[in-house]
Write a protein that holds these residues in place. Structure first.
Motif, PDB file in Angstrom:
ATOM      1  N   TRP A   1       0.948  -1.258   0.000  1.00 28.26           N
ATOM      2  CA  TRP A   1      -0.119  -0.250  -0.334  1.00 28.26           C
ATOM      3  C   TRP A   1       0.687   0.979  -0.169  1.00 28.26           C
ATOM      4  CZ3 TRP A   1      -4.817   0.987  -1.492  1.00 28.26           C
ATOM      5  CH2 TRP A   1      -5.795   1.441  -1.307  1.00 28.26           C
TER       6      TRP A   1
ATOM      7  N   SER B   1       2.335   2.691  -3.199  1.00 27.96           N
ATOM      8  CA  SER B   1       1.317   1.424  -4.337  1.00 27.96           C
ATOM      9  C   SER B   1       1.354   3.174  -5.452  1.00 27.96           C
ATOM     10  CB  SER B   1      -0.234   1.534  -4.066  1.00 27.96           C
ATOM     11  OG  SER B   1      -0.661   2.608  -3.652  1.00 27.96           O
TER      12      SER B   1
ATOM     13  N   GLU C   1     -14.576  -7.867 -11.181  1.00 18.36           N
ATOM     14  CA  GLU C   1     -13.413  -7.523 -10.719  1.00 18.36           C
ATOM     15  C   GLU C   1     -12.766  -9.080 -10.627  1.00 18.36           C
ATOM     16  OE1 GLU C   1     -12.574  -3.666  -7.630  1.00 18.36           O
ATOM     17  OE2 GLU C   1     -13.589  -4.638  -7.460  1.00 18.36           O
TER      18      GLU C   1
ATOM     19  N   LEU D   1      -5.495  -5.359 -17.038  1.00 17.31           N
ATOM     20  CA  LEU D   1      -5.517  -3.617 -16.978  1.00 17.31           C
ATOM     21  C   LEU D   1      -4.818  -2.814 -18.456  1.00 17.31           C
ATOM     22  CD1 LEU D   1      -3.568  -3.204 -14.053  1.00 17.31           C
ATOM     23  CD2 LEU D   1      -5.887  -2.857 -14.067  1.00 17.31           C
TER      24      LEU D   1
ATOM     25  N   LEU E   1      -2.674   2.031 -18.362  1.00 21.07           N
ATOM     26  CA  LEU E   1      -2.970   1.735 -16.001  1.00 21.07           C
ATOM     27  C   LEU E   1      -2.144   0.119 -16.474  1.00 21.07           C
ATOM     28  CD1 LEU E   1      -6.511   1.219 -15.848  1.00 21.07           C
ATOM     29  CD2 LEU E   1      -5.297   3.379 -15.455  1.00 21.07           C
TER      30      LEU E   1
ATOM     31  N   THR F   1       0.568  -1.147  -9.877  1.00 19.39           N
ATOM     32  CA  THR F   1       0.940  -0.976  -9.028  1.00 19.39           C
ATOM     33  C   THR F   1       1.599  -2.231  -8.418  1.00 19.39           C
ATOM     34  OG1 THR F   1      -0.503  -0.395  -7.414  1.00 19.39           O
ATOM     35  CG2 THR F   1       0.152   0.366  -8.531  1.00 19.39           C
TER      36      THR F   1
ATOM     37  N   GLU G   1      -1.819  -3.505  -7.801  1.00 22.41           N
ATOM     38  CA  GLU G   1      -2.415  -4.625  -8.505  1.00 22.41           C
ATOM     39  C   GLU G   1      -1.830  -6.098  -8.452  1.00 22.41           C
ATOM     40  OE1 GLU G   1      -3.876  -2.049  -8.396  1.00 22.41           O
ATOM     41  OE2 GLU G   1      -2.165  -1.497  -9.126  1.00 22.41           O
TER      42      GLU G   1
ATOM     43  N   PRO H   1     -13.000  -5.072 -15.364  1.00 22.52           N
ATOM     44  CA  PRO H   1     -14.241  -5.614 -14.771  1.00 22.52           C
ATOM     45  C   PRO H   1     -15.732  -5.596 -15.277  1.00 22.52           C
ATOM     46  CG  PRO H   1     -12.554  -4.370 -13.686  1.00 22.52           C
ATOM     47  CD  PRO H   1     -11.863  -4.477 -14.935  1.00 22.52           C
ATOM     48  N   GLN H   2     -15.677  -3.457 -16.245  1.00 20.39           N
ATOM     49  CA  GLN H   2     -16.657  -3.905 -16.987  1.00 20.39           C
ATOM     50  C   GLN H   2     -16.813  -5.256 -18.112  1.00 20.39           C
ATOM     51  OE1 GLN H   2     -16.392  -0.322 -20.080  1.00 20.39           O
ATOM     52  NE2 GLN H   2     -14.604  -0.279 -19.443  1.00 20.39           N
TER      53      GLN H   2
ATOM     54  N   VAL I   1      -8.343   6.236   0.267  1.00 15.33           N
ATOM     55  CA  VAL I   1      -8.388   5.559  -0.951  1.00 15.33           C
ATOM     56  C   VAL I   1      -8.556   6.830  -2.160  1.00 15.33           C
ATOM     57  CG1 VAL I   1      -9.502   3.127  -1.149  1.00 15.33           C
ATOM     58  CG2 VAL I   1     -11.285   6.063  -0.961  1.00 15.33           C
TER      59      VAL I   1
ATOM     60  N   LEU J   1     -14.843   2.300  -5.896  1.00 17.51           N
ATOM     61  CA  LEU J   1     -14.596   1.139  -7.191  1.00 17.51           C
ATOM     62  C   LEU J   1     -13.720   1.873  -8.506  1.00 17.51           C
ATOM     63  CD1 LEU J   1     -14.808  -2.185  -9.065  1.00 17.51           C
ATOM     64  CD2 LEU J   1     -16.746  -0.888  -9.995  1.00 17.51           C
TER      65      LEU J   1
ATOM     66  N   ARG K   1      -9.972   0.937 -10.841  1.00 13.33           N
ATOM     67  CA  ARG K   1      -9.507   0.235 -12.081  1.00 13.33           C
ATOM     68  C   ARG K   1      -8.455  -0.149 -11.074  1.00 13.33           C
ATOM     69  NH1 ARG K   1      -9.324   3.577 -17.463  1.00 13.33           N
ATOM     70  NH2 ARG K   1      -9.025   5.488 -15.820  1.00 13.33           N
ATOM     71  N   LYS K   2      -7.383   0.441 -10.595  1.00 12.95           N
ATOM     72  CA  LYS K   2      -6.229   0.295 -10.165  1.00 12.95           C
ATOM     73  C   LYS K   2      -5.943   1.361  -8.918  1.00 12.95           C
ATOM     74  CE  LYS K   2      -2.084   1.585 -11.365  1.00 12.95           C
ATOM     75  NZ  LYS K   2      -1.334   2.518 -12.322  1.00 12.95           N
ATOM     76  N   VAL K   3      -4.874   0.846  -8.073  1.00 10.60           N
ATOM     77  CA  VAL K   3      -4.561   1.984  -7.359  1.00 10.60           C
ATOM     78  C   VAL K   3      -4.135   3.715  -8.016  1.00 10.60           C
ATOM     79  CG1 VAL K   3      -3.338   2.619  -4.908  1.00 10.60           C
ATOM     80  CG2 VAL K   3      -4.495   0.599  -5.642  1.00 10.60           C
TER      81      VAL K   3
ATOM     82  N   PHE L   1      -9.111   7.113  -9.935  1.00  4.59           N
ATOM     83  CA  PHE L   1     -10.445   7.840 -10.150  1.00  4.59           C
ATOM     84  C   PHE L   1     -11.393   6.654  -9.834  1.00  4.59           C
ATOM     85  CE2 PHE L   1      -8.642  11.627 -11.817  1.00  4.59           C
ATOM     86  CZ  PHE L   1      -8.291  13.253 -10.931  1.00  4.59           C
TER      87      PHE L   1
ATOM     88  N   ASP M   1     -17.465   6.008 -20.420  1.00  2.00           N
ATOM     89  CA  ASP M   1     -16.384   6.843 -20.359  1.00  2.00           C
ATOM     90  C   ASP M   1     -15.526   5.747 -20.670  1.00  2.00           C
ATOM     91  OD1 ASP M   1     -15.458   5.546 -17.451  1.00  2.00           O
ATOM     92  OD2 ASP M   1     -15.504   8.213 -17.291  1.00  2.00           O
ATOM     93  N   LEU M   2     -13.944   5.668 -20.422  1.00  2.00           N
ATOM     94  CA  LEU M   2     -12.894   4.511 -20.394  1.00  2.00           C
ATOM     95  C   LEU M   2     -13.272   3.515 -19.330  1.00  2.00           C
ATOM     96  CD1 LEU M   2      -9.481   5.886 -21.632  1.00  2.00           C
ATOM     97  CD2 LEU M   2     -11.234   4.258 -22.553  1.00  2.00           C
ATOM     98  N   ARG M   3     -13.787   3.414 -18.135  1.00  2.00           N
ATOM     99  CA  ARG M   3     -14.021   3.674 -17.128  1.00  2.00           C
ATOM    100  C   ARG M   3     -15.511   2.311 -17.048  1.00  2.00           C
ATOM    101  NH1 ARG M   3     -12.308   8.066 -15.499  1.00  2.00           N
ATOM    102  NH2 ARG M   3     -10.285   7.818 -13.826  1.00  2.00           N
ATOM    103  N   GLY M   4     -15.913   2.538 -18.011  1.00  2.00           N
ATOM    104  CA  GLY M   4     -17.345   1.769 -18.532  1.00  2.00           C
ATOM    105  C   GLY M   4     -18.823   2.266 -18.967  1.00  2.00           C
TER     106      GLY M   4
END
Lengths: 162, 782, 288
Positions: free
Chosen positions: A128, A131, B647, B685, B705, B708, B711, B768-769, C99, C185, C187-189, C192, C259-262
């Motif tokens: 973490w 990260s 996910e 990713l 993406l 890190t 993941e 995930p989507q 987060v 939720l 996509r990665k750490v 957004f 958008d790219l997230r869904g």
């Protein structure tokens, strides 16, 4: 229009006339000529430019040099003391925590700051903590091991202690 | 006196010392007196006519020295440059831009900041043209043809095929079972943490160019620069290419990008050193991409699962120019390794390369020339077939593996696999992960409505190009080289034609020499990357350093040992034939006390060598491997899927690799850790995405993406050892195995988790989507 | 990527900072800078003057007084994340600060900036909506308190006047039986939110929901308060069925774009899933 600033870099004051828009990372690399701090992105995503500002790890590409006026910055060049590698540097060497070496200074500075106030950290806590720093070579496995090595060395029970 | 740690020792890396102290010397660390900065104006459109470029405001910007456009390059015939694939690529467009973020003009200024201000001040008027973005539509007769400069009025670059078309068709007709899937392997980017850049330093007095450059292949670059500039009087003996420390390469630092050429041109124009460093968006948006293969894959088998034939057709999107970095005779790289680890008697594949209005490329992403695409297709299809036959995918693989006694094995496409034990690796992986128990756990979870999947990948790589009869780049044979000089005090300098980008050559090459000569590795300095000093080589990519330059190092050391034997015989007054070698010394057979160490011999080579013999103790070897090497592995991945969010969580991942004999196990494990992570990244990713106008939507690390530490799972490694029979010390390349092997293991695990819902294939990245959309369609979403 | 030129001032007091803002209509306030500086580097913003408020004294309060948690304008995300007070009494706030972006960004980014920037993708707006927090805006004529419900006015837009500075955020101290949770939720750490849900509630002695707030991140032009979802649960014993009903209403009441997230459909469904999970977690904490 420039502004005169003084930043304490690894214990020594560096004074320069700078444009307000000069990014701290460029101050470090191009004004102070300490090139161990790297640039890997433009969006505060990769952490190659991580330095320690007044004890906290920050991304020096997302800070103007003028904001650090009068403050203390530590970079990778400040880790060695008295010719001795810091335990975090030792850990990266012993555990093969680096390959191309480009993310390494930032990764070590983040780890250094983390270990200043965390002892006996778990694998999850370490992952973490780093990260915000990207590594493309190591898959992080040995970076985590390197940090564990430094953690153990920095926070070993005092001699004769429990 | 140190000890020689040769093969098999986890020697700590020599190169770490400078990196740990922040004293690495990367391209952006190079600062020359009077140096200027170059920054680039890029196109906001994917396809457009340039109506006008107005430099005035830029030239009036403080610090700006010059603005260079395509028109400015025409008198010097520098507006185009050749690519490695016998195509050509614009340095700057004269009148038409071909892709989003293409270089349109260069600004040269006294500082990084002034150059950026200059770029913002250049005004360009464009007239939009229709972009051609879909490579399949680009092949239709009514598609606009984008390459106006070619005689052939088609977007098809080339058609390439291998294998037996008729025989394969017949085998398919005679088979009990046929499975087919469309598999898209999307466009991705290597995104090394250091971007690309250079410092070009032209000395007008000497007519000499020094080019510091992030290149994986400095010697080849010197030749390419000489070919581009020869007509201007700049020839190869006046060019020095220096590749400093490189912050990750992965294939992205093989090509020549327009920025490099512009920096050279700007240095010649201004008479001053010129630095160009990409920012991350330029790197992601304009540098060479990888993959982008639209594959139609088919397998034919008997009903017991025995494979009869394989057929694959590919549409390969190469962008606006074919700037792939493949050996000359292989426009589709080594895609014909797509029969994988399996004994398939009949096979056929064909690939069409296509132009689109996207950035050029077709490089590797930490893999050997299109091997990842081939492996992904065949490993995915093995699971598709297993599903169809209701067989366990491990059993189907076992039934079809090339067996150990079949090596050397000639594949249906003509490759001669050197060695392998695929079942051995799979058995080990199954045992480590507890495969049979996992299948039980999966069944229990499924009964509870939970989604767990187990994915296998039993892949074979093909690395170490290559034998010179088959492999060349621009006609230059793909050998590699080593030059070893033993100094009078027994210390060594060794130079190689390759270039490490993090692989640890300074350590492993020293270990190879330590193994061969018995000289402690800390007494051996290894250098690469300076064309003025290192012997000519083709560079580091495609896992070729150990198979080629490493082999050259061993061969050069053996030449030295042969000369050392003569000197030892002279010193010991014995017959050469009576001498025996034991690590680090020659002794007289039966009289171990009569011996001379390699250090004593080295001293004598300069002080007391036999009459008639040349002084010195050094050797060069240009090693032309007799064959490629075929490392392999068995990977098993276990995933859990969240039915609420889609996910995918990698629960376990066991990787058993076999790269033959190992020089440094610590470094090999590090390579595999990194390779697995770069395999996981595109599986879950990473993807380059364009909108309907050809604008890159993934041009920063906020949307492209990279994983890190959070993941990235904790990889579990093990190995088997099957030496290469033809390599001087039995090694195979390993840097890229895991990147090649990991994606299908993950994709197979995800599809396996959903297989009971009737899912047979899903394309990576398994976001995930995307997973959720399948869950919803199948009624399995929460 | 290099920002365009600008002038830079470090006023030592709030009145001096306000005077600078009044004198320069296009000036921007710089505090943590973790959203502003990337925008400057991309030249998406080219303000002539940056007013750096980070050297103003008295803006680093993080303490409880008078029934509120007071968060000064210069309190960083990391300060919240590491605060034992926040961790023990404000779990929703702790979840949220944990987060936001990544650990290094959190060492500089401020909570006040996260709100004042009014990016619908930011995490604190939804959390503050769930908390019914207030912000203090200080301008030429002094300080005024704005309820968070009326603070966000649109995409990147707030009720702050150009010459006002968000000097404090106030979060109501938890009542007995409180619990909260933030689920994001991503996509990665560091990403957004694809969608995020903040839930804050308290239970009365009979186990009925007394007060409840639900905020949604990045599924509309600004953070959304899921009022109908709150209404369904208020005064009720929270059964699985009611929670599912509340979640379904949140799914209806959000307004995401693809958008790219869904896809919008995906994001709506994620609002439903996350609302259920956040409510369950908040209840678990309320009962603990």
């Amino acid at each position: 229009m420039t502004q005169k600033i003084t930043i304490n870099l690894n214990g020594a004051d560096v004074t320069a006339e700078v444009e307000p828009r000069l990014l701290l990372v460029h101050f470090i690399r191009e004004v102070a000529n300490l090139t161990g701090t790297h640039i890997g992105c433009d969006t505060t995503s990769c952490g190659a430019c991580s330095v320690v500002l007044d004890g906290k790890a920050v991304k020096s590409c997302t800070l103007f040099a003028v904001q650090a006026d009068g403050r203390r910055i530590m970079t990778v060049e400040g880790l060695v003391t008295g010719g001795q590698l810091h335990p975090i540097q030792e850990g990266f060497h012993e555990k093969h925590g680096l390959q191309c070496g480009f993310c390494t200074p930032g990764m070590m500075m983040t780890s250094y700051a983390f270990l200043q106030n965390h002892a006996h950290a778990s694998e999850e806590e370490i992952r973490w903590a780093i990260s915000g720093n990207l590594c493309r070579c190591t898959g992080y496995v040995n970076i985590v091991e390197a940090i564990k090595y430094a953690d153990a060395k920095l926070h070993a029970p005092a001699a004769g202690g429990a | 006196m140190g000890v020689a740690h040769g093969m098999g020792h986890s020697v700590k890396r020599k190169e770490d010392a400078r990196f740990l102290r922040g004293r690495g010397n990367y391209i952006d660390d190079i600062k020359l007196p009077g140096m200027l900065w170059l920054d680039i104006v890029r196109s906001p459109l994917a396809h457009a006519k340039i109506v006008n470029i107005n430099k005035e405001k830029a030239l009036a910007t403080p610090g700006v020295a010059a603005v260079i456009t395509g028109a400015d390059l025409v008198p010097y015939k520098l507006e185009w440059m050749p690519t490695l694939m016998s195509d050509r690529q614009m340095v700057l467009p004269v009148d038409t831009v071909m892709y989003y973020a293409q270089e349109v003009a260069a600004v040269i200024a006294t500082s990084r900041y002034a150059a950026a201000d200059g770029v913002a001040a250049v005004e360009v008027d464009y007239e939009p043209l229709e972009p051609v973005l879909d490579p399949k539509k680009a092949l239709l007769p009514d598609s606009p043809v984008i390459r106006f400069d070619r005689e052939e009025k088609s977007n098809r670059i080339w058609h390439w095929e291998a294998g037996d078309r008729q025989g394969t068709d017949a085998a398919f007709k005679g088979s009990d079972v046929v499975v087919a899937e469309d598999i898209y392997i999307p466009r991705i980017h290597v995104a090394s943490i250091e971007t690309c850049g250079c410092v070009a330093s032209w000395d007008p007095m000497e007519g000499h160019l020094t080019l510091y450059m992030t290149t994986q292949a400095p010697h080849a670059i010197r030749t390419v620069v000489a070919l581009v500039t020869g007509h201007l009087g700049l020839h190869e003996h006046k060019i020095r290419v220096v590749s400093p420390d490189i912050g990750g390469g992965f294939g992205g630092k093989v090509p020549v990008y327009p920025g490099y050429v512009l920096a050279v041109a700007a240095s010649v124009l201004t008479g001053k050193p010129v630095k160009w460093i990409e920012d991350r968006s330029e790197n992601l948006q304009a540098d060479s991409f990888a993959r982008d293969y639209h594959i139609h894959a088919e397998l034919a088998a008997q009903k017991d699962g025995k494979l009869n034939a394989l057929r694959m057709g590919v549409v390969a999107d190469h962008g606006a120019f074919d700037s792939a970095a493949n050996p000359s005779k292989f426009p589709a790289g080594l895609f014909s390794i797509c029969t994988g680890s399996y004994d398939i008697k009949t096979a056929f594949t064909e690939v069409d390369g296509v132009y689109t209005n996207k950035p050029p490329g077709g490089i590797a992403y930490r893999c050997s020339f299109r091997v990842t695409e081939a492996v992904h297709a065949v490993e995915r299809m093995m699971d598709v077939l297993a599903q169809k036959l209701k067989m366990d995918p491990a059993d189907l693989r076992a039934l079809n593996f090339i067996r150990p006694e079949q090596f050397p094995y000639k594949s249906a496409f003509g490759w001669e696999y050197d060695s392998g034990n695929y079942q051995g690796a799979l058995d080990k992986a199954k045992q480590i992960i507890g495969y049979d128990d996992l299948r039980k756990e999966q069944a229990e979870k499924r009964a509870r409505g939970e989604l767990m999947g187990i994915g296998l990948s039993t892949f074979t790589e093909i690395v170490g190009a290559g034998p010179s009869h088959t492999f060349d780049i621009l006609g230059i044979k793909m050998f590699d080289s080593a030059e070893i000089r033993v100094h009078p005090t027994g210390r060594v300098i060794a130079r190689f034609g390759t270039k490490s980008q993090g692989q640890g050559h300074e350590t492993t090459y020293a270990q190879i020499i330590a193994q061969e000569l018995g000289i402690p590795e800390e007494h051996i300095a290894v250098e690469e990357g300076d064309t003025d000093t290192a012997p000519y080589g083709l560079g580091t990519y495609a896992s070729r350093s150990t198979p080629t330059a490493g082999a050259a190092g061993a061969m050069a050391a053996r030449k030295i040992r042969e000369k050392a034997r003569k000197i030892a015989a002279h010193l010991l007054e014995a017959n050469e034939a009576d001498l025996e070698w034991e690590t680090g010394k020659f002794f007289v057979k039966g009289v171990p006390s009569r011996s001379k160490t390699i250090q004593e011999i080295a001293f004598a080579a300069y002080t007391n060598h036999p009459q008639g013999m040349e002084a010195g103790l050094e050797a060069v070897d240009y090693y032309d491997p007799p064959n490629l090497t075929f490392p392999f592995g068995a990977y098993i991945c276990v995933v859990d899927i969240d039915r609420g969010t889609g996910e995918v969580k990698i629960h376990r991942f066991v990787a058993v690799d076999d790269c033959g004999n190992i020089i440094n196990p610590m470094i090999v494990d590090g390579q595999i850790h990194g390779g697995l992570t770069m395999g996981m990244a595109p599986a879950l990713l990473e993807e380059i995405v364009y909108d309907e106008n050809g604008v890159n939507l993934t041009g920063t690390f906020m949307d492209y993406l990279l994983p890190t530490a959070m993941e990235t799972p904790k990889w579990e490694l093990d190995k088997t050892t099957t030496p290469s029979p033809h390599h001087p010390f039995g090694a195979k390349g390993v840097g890229e195995s895991a990147t090649v092997g990991a994606p299908p293991a993950i994709a197979n695990a995800v599809v396996d988790a959903l297989s009971h819902l009737g899912v047979t294939n899903m394309d990576i990245p398994l976001t995930p989507q995307k997973v959720w959309a399948v869950l919803k369609e199948k009624g399995a979403a929460l | 990527m290099i920002p365009a030129e600008f002038q830079y001032a470090t006023p030592p007091t709030i009145p001096e900072a306000i005077a600078l803002l009044q004198a320069h209509q296009d000036a921007k306030i710089l505090s943590g800078g973790q959203s502003l500086i990337p925008a400057l580097k991309l030249r998406l913003a080219t303000p002539p003057l940056l007013v750096d408020i980070s050297r103003i004294a008295g803006l680093t309060t993080l303490s409880e007084a008078g029934g509120w948690l007071h968060i000064g304008a210069l309190v960083r995300e990391a300060d919240l994340e590491e605060s034992p007070l926040v961790r023990s009494r404000y779990p929703l706030l702790h979840d949220t600060s944990h987060v936001v972006a990544d650990p290094l960004v959190r060492n500089l980014a401020t909570i006040a900036g996260n709100l004042a920037h009014a990016d619908p993708a930011n995490d604190h707006p939804a959390t503050m909506l769930a908390y019914r927090a207030e912000v203090v805006a200080t301008g030429p004529s002094g300080a005024r308190v704005i309820a968070v419900d009326s603070f966000f006015t649109g995409l990147f837009a707030t009720a702050l006047a150009h010459d006002e500075i968000l000097t404090e955020v106030r979060v109501p101290a938890p009542m007995a039986g409180s619990g909260g949770a933030y689920l994001k939720l991503e996509r990665k750490v560091g990403d957004f939110a694809t969608a995020g849900v903040a839930a804050q509630l308290n239970l009365d002695a009979a186990g009925r929901v007394q007060q409840i707030g639900i905020g949604l991140t990045n599924v509309g032009p600004m953070a959304i308060r899921a009022r109908r979802s709150e209404d369904v649960l208020r005064g009720q014993s929270p059964s699985d069925a009611l929670i599912a009903q509340a979640a379904a209403l949140a799914q209806e009441d959000c307004d995401p774009t693809a958008d790219l997230r869904g896809s919008a459909d995906y994001k709506r469904n994620m609002v439903r899933i996350l609302t259920m999970r956040a409510l369950h977690k908040a209840l678990e904490r309320a009962r603990a």
